[in-house]
Design a protein around this motif. Structure first.
Motif, PDB file in Angstrom:
ATOM      1  N   TRP A 119       0.765  -1.194  -0.048  1.00 38.74           N
ATOM      2  CA  TRP A 119       0.068  -0.064   0.019  1.00 38.74           C
ATOM      3  C   TRP A 119       0.898   1.215  -0.029  1.00 38.74           C
ATOM      4  N   THR A 120       2.078   1.150   0.532  1.00 36.97           N
ATOM      5  CA  THR A 120       3.167   2.340   0.452  1.00 36.97           C
ATOM      6  C   THR A 120       3.462   2.491  -1.016  1.00 36.97           C
ATOM      7  N   ASN A 170       2.195   1.364  -3.795  1.00 37.03           N
ATOM      8  CA  ASN A 170       1.322   1.800  -4.844  1.00 37.03           C
ATOM      9  C   ASN A 170       0.536   3.252  -4.656  1.00 37.03           C
ATOM     10  N   GLU A 193      -1.084   4.045  -2.026  1.00 38.68           N
ATOM     11  CA  GLU A 193      -2.342   4.249  -1.221  1.00 38.68           C
ATOM     12  C   GLU A 193      -2.211   5.300   0.035  1.00 38.68           C
ATOM     13  N   ARG A 211      -1.974   8.799  -0.683  1.00 42.25           N
ATOM     14  CA  ARG A 211      -3.095   9.213  -0.986  1.00 42.25           C
ATOM     15  C   ARG A 211      -4.020   9.440   0.283  1.00 42.25           C
ATOM     16  N   ARG A 212      -3.826   9.068   1.374  1.00 43.57           N
ATOM     17  CA  ARG A 212      -4.869   9.039   2.624  1.00 43.57           C
ATOM     18  C   ARG A 212      -4.326  10.132   3.128  1.00 43.57           C
ATOM     19  N   ASP A 253     -12.392   7.716   1.108  1.00 43.17           N
ATOM     20  CA  ASP A 253     -11.527   8.051  -0.259  1.00 43.17           C
ATOM     21  C   ASP A 253     -10.594   9.396   0.217  1.00 43.17           C
TER      22      ASP A 253
END
Lengths: 294, 130
Positions: free
Chosen positions: A255-256, A258, A260, A263-264, B14
């Protein structure tokens, strides 16, 4: 939508975080506390069985003596050295984990990736070490310098013997009634307890009756089969934790990688899984003390 | 209706505006704070490393017995303090959270103590002395 502004500020409407921690982190702490109970109970059971066993317990310095390479190539024994290396690996991987958490606080994606990879590597290295240790624990130490094996005596006792030309030199030779078979005055009793088939005409031990290594009913390291059972269960349960930790670390790495977590806007997942990983290290510190040192 | 509801939720996640993640709690720090934190981390690493090394020296120099075992247990607790305090950042949490985690564990200490004493009573081992 600016939802932050709509969050109620009162204490009772969910406006304030309990303990000023996020839900995920708080639940991870509570889970770890319950897991700490589990491991404490296991170690307490180890202690109570050991103290109540009445017969000599295994001496870890004589059990965990294999170091990869040294043993296979030179037959050199290095007591506790390998388990020391395992401890070092786990502490080092805990350091790289907390460095990943720190990098996450700076939103440094590349650094988080790097440190997560090192942490995963440490976890895999630890598991490999454990596989090696289990292997040698199970097959036993043939012809090693300390304990060559063990034999059954006629009263059901397991007696360890040392290698060498002196024939059957029993160590820890205390039978289930607590009679010290090594004491000179008990030599005659000891001779009676050794099954005739266990000795060859020249006085050496018959290789066919040697108990080597460990399984769930008998082991060459201690009278009490619980020693091996507890070893399998406690280090196995810890190893299972390490294995699931490696899996979680991999997810976080993914998740790091890509983007993700970037983005959070925060790397709290690294912190949460980091808590778990440090806990696994913490448990090992206790297992190391109570299983390998005391 | 339920569809709208679902959309609202996923949208919230999101954008990281879900009610479960409070923006005030995310702890970001700058490079300067990072330098201090990293220094502390490596400090703790060396403390853990040296304590473990000393435990090894003890294993081969100090005879078995109550003194050795108590030394081991104290050193283990010191190591646990650094792992939980610095690596797990429990020291940085609010006092009520620290107490919520630590107080239940004191009962475990009693459980262990009680079981070891019982075990020593039934068997021949004696408390803390092997």
């Amino acid at each position: 939508m600016a939802q932050t502004a709509t969050i109620p500020k009162s204490l009772w409407d969910g406006g304030r975080k309990p303990f000023k921690a996020t839900y995920g982190k708080l639940m991870m702490w509570f889970f770890l506390m319950s897991d700490a109970f589990t491991f404490s109970t296991l170690l307490a059971v180890y202690g109570v069985i050991r103290f109540a066993s009445g017969t000599p317990w295994a001496n870890p310095e004589l059990v965990f003596t294999h170091f990869p390479g040294l043993y296979e190539l030179f037959h050199i024994e290095a007591p506790l050295a390998f388990v020391g290396l395992m401890t070092f690996i786990l502490i080092a991987s805990s350091v790289t984990m907390v460095l990943a958490v720190e990098a996450g606080h700076r939103m440094d994606q590349k650094a988080v990736e790097k440190y997560m990879l090192w942490t995963i590597l440490g976890g895999v290295a630890f598991l490999s070490c454990q596989a090696y240790e289990w292997y040698h624990f199970i097959i036993g130490t043939h012809g090693a310098h300390h304990i060559a094996g063990a034999i059954h005596l006629l009263d059901g006792t397991v007696a360890q013997f040392m290698p060498g030309d002196g024939g059957l030199q029993i160590m820890n030779g205390v039978d289930h009634l607590g009679v010290n078979l090594m004491a000179p005055e008990n030599t005659a009793l000891f001779q009676q307890l050794v099954p005739a088939a266990s000795l060859l005409p020249d006085g050496s031990v018959n290789p066919e009756v040697i108990i080597s290594g460990a399984n769930l009913t008998v082991n060459q390291y201690a009278q009490n089969p619980s020693f091996a059972n507890l070893f399998f269960f406690i280090t196995g349960f810890h190893g299972t934790h390490v294995a699931s930790g490696v899996f979680l670390n991999y997810l976080i790495y993914k998740w790091t990688k890509n983007g993700e977590l970037q983005r959070r806007g925060h790397y709290e997942m690294v912190e949460k899984v980091g808590l778990y990983w440090h806990f696994v290290d913490l448990v090992w510190v206790f297992v190391f003390t109570f299983f390998y040192l005391v | 209706m339920s569809d709208t509801h679902h959309n609202a939720h996923s949208k919230g996640y999101d954008n990281d505006q879900s009610p479960y993640t409070h923006p005030d709690i995310h702890t970001h720090h700058d490079e300067a704070a990072g330098v201090t934190t990293r220094k502390k981390i490596w400090q703790v690493f060396w403390i853990l490393f040296i304590l473990t090394a000393i435990e090894f020296v003890i294993a081969f120099t100090v005879p078995r017995g109550a003194f050795r075992n108590i030394t081991y247990i104290l050193m283990t607790l010191v190591k646990a303090f650094y792992i939980v305090g610095t690596f797990m950042h429990l020291k940085d949490e609010v006092k009520s959270l620290i107490m919520t985690i630590l107080i239940p564990l004191t009962f475990v200490l009693w459980l262990i103590l009680a079981l070891l004493i019982e075990g020593g009573f039934y068997g021949k081992g004696w408390f803390l002395g092997l």
